[in-house]
Design a protein around this motif. Structure first.
Motif, mmCIF file in Angstrom:
data_model
loop_
_atom_site.group_PDB
_atom_site.id
_atom_site.type_symbol
_atom_site.label_atom_id
_atom_site.label_comp_id
_atom_site.label_asym_id
_atom_site.label_seq_id
_atom_site.Cartn_x
_atom_site.Cartn_y
_atom_site.Cartn_z
ATOM 1 N N ARG A 262 2.557 7.406 6.335
ATOM 2 C CA ARG A 262 3.506 6.836 5.367
ATOM 3 C C ARG A 262 3.042 5.461 4.904
ATOM 4 N NH1 ARG A 262 9.114 6.165 7.485
ATOM 5 N NH2 ARG A 262 9.625 5.856 5.296
ATOM 6 N N ALA A 263 2.529 4.660 5.840
ATOM 7 C CA ALA A 263 2.053 3.325 5.485
ATOM 8 C C ALA A 263 0.844 3.403 4.557
ATOM 9 C CB ALA A 263 1.711 2.535 6.748
ATOM 10 N N ASP A 264 -0.088 4.306 4.866
ATOM 11 C CA ASP A 264 -1.272 4.473 4.021
ATOM 12 C C ASP A 264 -0.881 4.948 2.631
ATOM 13 O OD1 ASP A 264 -2.933 3.663 6.019
ATOM 14 O OD2 ASP A 264 -3.497 5.678 6.667
ATOM 15 N N GLU A 265 0.094 5.835 2.577
ATOM 16 C CA GLU A 265 0.551 6.340 1.284
ATOM 17 C C GLU A 265 1.146 5.224 0.436
ATOM 18 O OE1 GLU A 265 3.723 9.625 -0.541
ATOM 19 O OE2 GLU A 265 3.482 9.384 1.624
ATOM 20 N N LEU A 266 1.942 4.360 1.062
ATOM 21 C CA LEU A 266 2.530 3.231 0.340
ATOM 22 C C LEU A 266 1.450 2.273 -0.147
ATOM 23 C CD1 LEU A 266 4.883 1.404 -0.570
ATOM 24 C CD2 LEU A 266 4.875 0.432 1.729
ATOM 25 N N THR A 267 0.520 1.932 0.738
ATOM 26 C CA THR A 267 -0.543 1.002 0.358
ATOM 27 C C THR A 267 -1.372 1.555 -0.790
ATOM 28 O OG1 THR A 267 -0.653 0.187 2.630
ATOM 29 C CG2 THR A 267 -2.530 -0.287 1.207
ATOM 30 N N ASP A 268 -1.723 2.829 -0.722
ATOM 31 C CA ASP A 268 -2.504 3.455 -1.792
ATOM 32 C C ASP A 268 -1.734 3.464 -3.101
ATOM 33 O OD1 ASP A 268 -4.521 3.904 -0.017
ATOM 34 O OD2 ASP A 268 -4.022 6.009 0.342
ATOM 35 N N ARG A 269 -0.426 3.695 -3.017
ATOM 36 C CA ARG A 269 0.404 3.728 -4.232
ATOM 37 C C ARG A 269 0.453 2.360 -4.891
ATOM 38 N NH1 ARG A 269 6.913 4.895 -4.365
ATOM 39 N NH2 ARG A 269 7.190 4.739 -6.626
ATOM 40 N N VAL A 270 0.686 1.313 -4.099
ATOM 41 C CA VAL A 270 0.735 -0.038 -4.655
ATOM 42 C C VAL A 270 -0.619 -0.441 -5.236
ATOM 43 C CG1 VAL A 270 1.049 -2.482 -4.082
ATOM 44 C CG2 VAL A 270 2.609 -0.776 -3.143
ATOM 45 N N ALA A 271 -1.695 -0.128 -4.520
ATOM 46 C CA ALA A 271 -3.036 -0.462 -5.013
ATOM 47 C C ALA A 271 -3.329 0.246 -6.323
ATOM 48 C CB ALA A 271 -4.081 -0.095 -3.950
ATOM 49 N N LYS A 272 -2.927 1.522 -6.432
ATOM 50 C CA LYS A 272 -3.172 2.275 -7.662
ATOM 51 C C LYS A 272 -2.426 1.683 -8.834
ATOM 52 C CE LYS A 272 -2.928 6.930 -9.643
ATOM 53 N NZ LYS A 272 -2.531 8.332 -9.398
ATOM 54 N N ILE A 273 -1.176 1.282 -8.599
ATOM 55 C CA ILE A 273 -0.372 0.684 -9.670
ATOM 56 C C ILE A 273 -1.003 -0.621 -10.141
ATOM 57 C CG2 ILE A 273 1.853 -0.371 -10.242
ATOM 58 C CD1 ILE A 273 3.161 1.631 -8.311
ATOM 59 N N LEU A 274 -1.395 -1.482 -9.207
ATOM 60 C CA LEU A 274 -1.972 -2.772 -9.571
ATOM 61 C C LEU A 274 -3.339 -2.622 -10.226
ATOM 62 C CD1 LEU A 274 -1.001 -4.950 -6.462
ATOM 63 C CD2 LEU A 274 0.067 -4.925 -8.729
ATOM 64 N N ARG A 275 -4.071 -1.565 -9.831
ATOM 65 C CA ARG A 275 -5.412 -1.344 -10.385
ATOM 66 C C ARG A 275 -5.349 -0.710 -11.775
ATOM 67 N NH1 ARG A 275 -7.106 1.243 -6.272
ATOM 68 N NH2 ARG A 275 -6.752 3.345 -7.083
ATOM 69 N N GLU A 276 -4.249 -0.010 -12.067
ATOM 70 C CA GLU A 276 -4.155 0.782 -13.287
ATOM 71 C C GLU A 276 -4.292 -0.061 -14.551
ATOM 72 O OE1 GLU A 276 -1.041 3.962 -15.354
ATOM 73 O OE2 GLU A 276 -0.566 3.025 -13.434
ATOM 74 N N TYR A 277 -3.669 -1.238 -14.567
ATOM 75 C CA TYR A 277 -3.675 -2.065 -15.777
ATOM 76 C C TYR A 277 -4.391 -3.400 -15.582
ATOM 77 C CZ TYR A 277 -0.371 1.216 -17.821
ATOM 78 O OH TYR A 277 0.226 2.328 -18.310
ATOM 79 N N GLY A 278 -4.988 -3.628 -14.437
ATOM 80 C CA GLY A 278 -5.719 -4.864 -14.242
ATOM 81 C C GLY A 278 -4.859 -5.984 -13.722
#
Length: 278
Positions: A262-278
């Motif tokens: 669950r923690a890895d899933e959350l971290t990956d989700r936040v990283a993807k959102i922040l990476r998506e638009y710079g």
């Protein structure tokens, strides 16, 4: 506060036989069709319907009534910032996210209550004026003023030093002590020369020194805030202890696996959102 009624409005009400003091959406729609008022006139009349602007409109709506939401976001993001496994570009984006949170969170939560436009248009001189209003908590790990200090250090370093200096700062974690960063002198006063307070960060960690990020990028950052607030508490990468101590409670391998997943899933989700638009 008394709002002066526009002459065009009072003249129209006189001809139409309507009380000038009664302003609602239906009457305004009729007035707009018949009198063809300017946008300024309509805006002044709409302020009579909704005189007070919405406070902190950009803050995640589900957490506006939660006074601890900003501090909780700080604490959770700090876990990721302090994690040795966090990539330095992601760490920079997390620091920017926390600074954005300080700008848009409600004043009673410790933020400045700015809307999206004001946050993106914020300039260094205005930031300097507003900075004393930022909230402070006893715990440095959840202190909005300390989060602001750290991000101003980043953009100041970016403005006055090399990209390698920014990379070194991105790799640095906060010192684990009880000292608040915001009581220290600014490490990089060159932030006062920066154009935008919320610049874009590309995939290689280069920070735009000339402008703030696009509005859609700020929306993505706000989604990342919401994801951190709604999800489970992040779990840092386990560090091997040469002298392991008995845990207060025994966790089964299956339970540990679920927690880490669950923690890895959350971290990956936040990283993807922040990476998506710079």
């Amino acid at each position: 506060m008394t709002i002066a009624l526009p002459d065009l409005w009072t003249d129209w009400c006189s001809v139409a036989g309507r009380p000038a003091e009664r302003v609602d959406d239906t009457v305004l729609a009729l007035f707009s069709r018949q009198a063809r008022p300017s946008r300024a006139v309509l805006a002044s009349l709409r302020r009579m319907i909704d005189p007070e602007p919405t406070v902190a409109p950009a803050w995640p709506h589900a957490h506006k009534d939660d006074p601890g939401s900003l501090h909780r976001l700080m604490k959770r993001a700090t876990i990721l910032i302090q994690d040795p496994a966090t990539h330095w570009v992601f760490r920079l984006r997390l620091r920017r996210m926390l600074f954005a949170a300080v700008l848009i969170a409600l004043p009673e939560h410790g933020g400045l209550g700015l809307n999206r436009s004001a946050a993106l248009g914020l300039r260094s001189e205005e930031m300097q004026r507003l900075r004393p209003r930022i909230g402070v908590t006893p715990d440095p790990q959840s202190c909005p003023a300390c989060a602001a200090w750290s991000w101003l250090d980043v953009i100041g370093t970016n403005n006055g030093w090399s990209h390698e200096s920014v990379k070194a700062l991105g790799r640095r974690r906060d010192q684990k002590d009880d000292e608040h960063r915001h009581v220290l002198p600014d490490a990089s006063p060159d932030w006062l020369l920066c154009v935008g307070m919320l610049p874009a960060i590309d995939r290689w960690g280069y920070i735009d020194p000339y402008s703030s990020m696009h509005p859609s990028s700020l929306s993505a950052v706000i989604r990342a805030m919401d994801a951190l607030l709604e999800g489970p508490v992040p779990v840092p990468t386990p560090v091997l202890d040469p002298e392991p101590r008995p845990a207060a409670r025994t966790i089964s391998p299956e339970e540990e696996e679920r927690i880490l997943a669950r923690a890895d899933e959350l971290t990956d989700r936040v990283a993807k959102i922040l990476r998506e638009y710079g």
